[in-house]
Enzyme design. Sequence first.
Site, mmCIF file in Angstrom:
data_model
loop_
_atom_site.group_PDB
_atom_site.id
_atom_site.type_symbol
_atom_site.label_atom_id
_atom_site.label_comp_id
_atom_site.label_asym_id
_atom_site.label_seq_id
_atom_site.Cartn_x
_atom_site.Cartn_y
_atom_site.Cartn_z
ATOM 1 N N TYR A 226 3.345 9.758 0.518
ATOM 2 C CA TYR A 226 4.194 9.347 1.278
ATOM 3 C C TYR A 226 5.627 9.771 0.983
ATOM 4 O O TYR A 226 6.655 9.740 2.005
ATOM 5 C CB TYR A 226 3.929 7.873 1.512
ATOM 6 N N ASP B 231 0.919 -1.145 0.001
ATOM 7 C CA ASP B 231 -0.047 -0.049 -0.173
ATOM 8 C C ASP B 231 0.879 1.141 -0.187
ATOM 9 O O ASP B 231 1.662 1.326 0.818
ATOM 10 C CB ASP B 231 -0.783 0.040 1.018
ATOM 11 N N LYS C 276 -2.544 6.446 -4.475
ATOM 12 C CA LYS C 276 -3.347 7.205 -4.055
ATOM 13 C C LYS C 276 -3.265 8.620 -4.680
ATOM 14 O O LYS C 276 -2.104 9.120 -4.663
ATOM 15 C CB LYS C 276 -3.834 7.425 -2.573
ATOM 16 N N HIS D 286 -7.180 9.753 -2.106
ATOM 17 C CA HIS D 286 -6.837 9.723 -0.838
ATOM 18 C C HIS D 286 -7.707 10.150 0.222
ATOM 19 O O HIS D 286 -7.995 9.533 1.374
ATOM 20 C CB HIS D 286 -5.533 10.420 -1.038
#
Length: 318
Positions: free
Chosen positions: A54, A49, A83, A116
């Site tokens: 990130y 994931d 996302k 997201h």
Amino acid sequence: MAWAKKNTYSFLSDHTRIPNLGLGTWKSAKGEVKNAVLAAIDAGYRHFDCAYIYDNEEEIGQAIKQRIKDGTIERDDIYITTKLWGTYHQPSKVEQGIMQSLKPLQLDYVDLYLIHTPCGLKFVDEKTNFPKDADGKLMIDDISYVETWKAMEKLVASGLTISIGVSNFTIGQMEEIKAAAEVPCVMNQIEIHPALDQTELIEYCKSKDVALTAYSPFGSPDRSWASDKDPALLSSPVVKEIADAHNCTAGQVLLAYHLNQDIIVIPKSVTESRIKENFGALGVKLTADEIQKLKELNCNFRACPAKFLSEHPHYPYK
């Protein structure tokens, strides 16, 4: 200690399948995440994931490429979720958004692409993920997530993603998506753990054939804004009692809590021993009474309230 030799799978509403336990990568630092993904692949993980925001997808891509090159896996063996960040919610920006992940991941497509959050942000440039005005206030874009969704559907048609879904969406927001969708929304990724039971949302999603992925299954105790007053699930006497009964760890109980309720779960770790331990949760079978005892820990505690978005008109946690 509980152990599992291989993952289990669930089928999504578009007839694709997803491994039930994946490696979460939020908060996995550069310099650590590549080795974490390598260790996870070696331990049996096939679901990863990710997210553009990130800021670690390059190392994840390097690890995947290395294990494909050395013959450990083939691309079809692994399931990659990433996302769409808020600055790419405008329909004209959605394809650019997925390319911002595909390039560092060194992939031609992802298996699942999620919006997201429901909250759009103003696009300034590719390097500005949290745009602020002259007064330091977050610059929002109140573009309808339904319009964003229609652009997401085009990514399926173009082969950039196999499936699409959402993350952090409420029942009302999902109803709007469902009413407009031509391509099914197969997933809602949300925070779930015994301290945040989410029963109503879970039951809604299951009734609409939308799968659920639980993030922060331990209550995200390593987050920077944690407080000593927050629930400590990993040291909960209830969790420990159940762990002792199954000769497993508290972490494995918390993961089994989701897996035994047909909820996909994505624990994050960069420690090889913990990565292996978490995978062992696939072998833990809780009783209905034990699941109920864990549910009784619910106190509506949300570890990840995304307060920086709280003034956004689409903020989901009001």
